[in-house]
Design an enzyme around this catalytic site. Structure first.
Site, PDB file in Angstrom:
ATOM      1  N   CYS A  95       0.680  -1.330   0.044  1.00  0.00           N
ATOM      2  CA  CYS A  95       0.019  -0.030  -0.030  1.00  0.00           C
ATOM      3  C   CYS A  95       0.757   1.173  -0.011  1.00  0.00           C
ATOM      4  CB  CYS A  95      -0.835   0.066   1.127  1.00  0.00           C
ATOM      5  SG  CYS A  95      -1.894  -1.593   1.347  1.00  0.00           S
ATOM      6  N   HIS A 156      -2.463   6.469   4.304  1.00  0.00           N
ATOM      7  CA  HIS A 156      -1.182   5.358   4.495  1.00  0.00           C
ATOM      8  C   HIS A 156       0.130   5.936   4.165  1.00  0.00           C
ATOM      9  CE1 HIS A 156      -0.304   0.977   5.092  1.00  0.00           C
ATOM     10  NE2 HIS A 156       0.103   1.650   6.093  1.00  0.00           N
TER      11      HIS A 156
END
Ligand SMILES: *[C@@H]1O[C@H](CO)[C@@H](O)[C@H](O)[C@H]1NC(C)=O
Length: 584
Positions: A95, A156
């Protein structure tokens, strides 16, 4: 006169002025002048962007990519109305780096969002690494071009640097005017009963401890070694305190990591995931509605279908594939809401909509998706880890029902958005993506990606070569990750495959595949099966050398130090005494 007015009103091209203030001939002259002086495209010509990223969704999960049992009618319809990319490659299979590349159009190694440490993603809100503020995202450029910008969903890419609220890596630093979502990711800990990602006890050397204890006890019993009573008691106390601290820390993880924010404030700590897709969808619809008169850029970044997988009550039990399938159904519904909203507001023909996933399905999880015919999944550079859905639709501008098999990258969105917003690319840095519009509008047949480099953390893992004069797509691996067994394509023993040297096997000469003939990467070629083996491999090695020379060393944002938990960086909506819990 025209310039005088222009400086007061900007590019004045409004209808009322054209029709009321001036006679026809003058109007024509003025329009001609304006045509020459208004270098920037008119506001109304700037398309909107709705960029949708699903988390960990496999290319084999969507009906339009061949799934026959999951129902994704909204995404399938939207794919029929646009272009479907079949070789759309994420710049990383985890990610954090994949998202850094998507936002900046650059290999993550260039921004330092690539590490030699494990894990290769942030697992604490209170880490000091993140996307550096000197990186330029497409949101930053769109904002400069007058766009209203929002990130709804997962970020993130870091939060703080030096204090618990300096927000030096916050989405607002990277051009997002509005943020509703989570600074970290959806972790197992974020939902009760789903286990833990941060589990110190799993890594304690129990066996060694037990052997030492038993040996000492036996030696003591046989009077070979006398251990004073106080030492036994103090060691016992010490280990109890240590265990309590670790256990206490793990119990705090959901509060420390599962934080829902609106702009700079905390809305929920710990968040309830169950209805979050619904809430995010409402937020996204509101954002589109309230900005329908201006150009806008919305990055809708789903928490689904990452573990712990969830679905709201309306979708639970709707699929044949358990909660995972239910989650895909909910994402499909939400995508439908975006398209419907654009249609209702008559914005569809002025909006580029994009859908992708940050990487392939996470096959080590109990509930996981499908990467179709492609090998392995998330955290690997086999096609299953990086070949993701890529759908773009813009009625009137991009043809409908077209499939493009050329290599493209999630880094391509950066130059595409930058150009369409009326800006030009930054010239002070390497940009690795290529504007997609010529390919999408069928002005060219071939993509500009002759080579694509596949990194595993900061390690160059593989390279892809689509020679200009051929339809072959060669892929060479310099190392491969060690799977559970000879025939497996997963790393269940560690929950995810790692790239660090003790977890991989090096290949010299590299493992070579022709993806056009062997898309599932089953049979590596040899000089016997591929007569041009040597020359292919050497062309790729030269490209790797050129690429390496273009990568300037920068601070790693994913170093052990930048990844680790720092109490002074912990975002907390209440006092620590109240254990950072809030529901607003
Ligand atoms: C469809 O998706 C489900 C869930 O990921 C998967 O189990 C199934 O194998 C897929 N079907 C096909 C034909 O790819």
């Amino acid at each position: 006169m025209a310039t005088g007015r222009k400086s007061m009103h900007g590019c004045f091209c409004s209808d009322d002025m054209k029709s009321t203030c001036l006679p026809a001939s003058l109007r024509l002259l003025l329009l001609l002048l304006l045509d020459m002086s208004c270098v920037a495209p008119l506001e109304s010509n700037k398309p909107n962007f709705v960029l949708i990223m699903v988390d960990d969704m496999g290319i084999g999960d969507l009906g339009c990519y061949g799934n026959t049992t999951l129902r994704t009618p909204n995404i399938d319809q939207f794919a029929r109305e646009g272009v479907k990319l079949t070789q759309h490659i994420a710049a990383a299979s985890l990610c954090t780096p994949s998202r850094a590349a998507f936002l900046t159009g650059r290999y993550p190694i260039r921004s330092g969002v690539a590490g030699v440490a494990r894990p290769g993603v942030f697992i604490f809100n209170a880490a000091s690494g993140g996307l550096p503020s000197h990186e330029t995202t497409f949101a930053k450029i769109a904002k400069q071009q007058g766009y209203e910008t929002a990130l709804i969903g997962k970020w993130h890419l870091g939060l703080n640097c030096e204090h618990g609220d300096d927000h030096c890596h916050h989405p607002s630093v990277h051009g997002f005017n509005y943020f509703f979502g989570i600074p970290l990711t959806n972790l197992r800990e974020c939902q009760p009963g789903h286990g833990a990602v941060i589990n110190f006890f799993k890594y304690l050397p129990y066996k060694t401890l037990a052997i030492v204890l038993v040996t000492v006890a036996v030696l003591h019993y046989c009077s070979i070694l006398t251990i004073p009573r106080w030492l036994v008691w103090s060691l016992l106390c010490l280990s109890l305190v240590f265990t309590a601290l670790l256990g206490g820390f793990m119990m705090m993880v959901p509060y420390m990591n599962c934080v829902l924010m609106r702009d700079h404030g905390i809305v929920e700590q710990q968040f309830t995931a169950e209805n979050l897709t619904q809430a995010m969808t409402r937020e996204a619809v509101d954002f589109i509605e309230s900005n329908s008169a201006k150009p806008f850029l919305l990055f809708l970044s789903f928490l689904q279908v990452h573990t712990a997988v969830f679905a709201s009550p309306a979708f639970r039990g709707t699929s044949q594939h358990g909660i995972y399938g239910d989650a895909v159904h909910e994402v499909d519904w939400s995508v439908g809401q975006m398209v419907n909203t654009l249609e209702r507001l008559k914005l569809r023909e002025n909006t580029l909509v994009y859908l992708t996933s940050d990487q392939g399905a996470h096959l080590e999880e109990a509930q996981h998706g499908s990467n179709g015919i492609y090998k392995a999944g998330k955290a690997t550079n086999w096609e299953g880890g990086i070949r993701v859905p890529g759908i773009l639709s813009w009625p009137g501008q991009i043809p409908a029902g077209v499939q493009i098999d050329e290599p493209t990258s999630n880094m391509d969105l950066f130059p595409t958005v930058v150009h369409l917003s009326g800006a030009s690319l930054p010239e002070d840095r390497e940009i690795d993506g290529h504007d997609l519009m010529d390919l999408l509008q069928r002005r060219v047949e071939r993509s500009n990606h002759e080579f694509l480099f596949h990194y595993c953390g900061a390690y160059l893992n593989a390279v892809r070569w689509h020679p200009r004069n051929s339809s072959s797509v060669w892929k060479a691996f310099y190392f491969t990750q060690n799977f559970d067994s000879e025939n497996a394509t997963t790393c269940v023993h560690t929950q995810i495959c790692f790239c660090t040297p003790q977890f991989v096997t090096y290949h010299n000469p590299p493992l070579l595949f022709d993806l056009r003939k062997d898309p599932s990467e089953t049979t590596p070629l040899t000089p016997d099966t591929e007569p041009a083996f040597e020359s292919i491999v050497s062309v790729m090695a030269e490209a790797v050398e050129r690429h390496r020379r273009s990568v300037k060393p920068v601070e790693s944002q994913l170093s052990v130090w930048n990844l680790s938990w720092k109490p002074w960086l912990q975002p907390c909506c209440s006092t620590l005494g109240q254990l950072c819990q809030c529901q607003h």
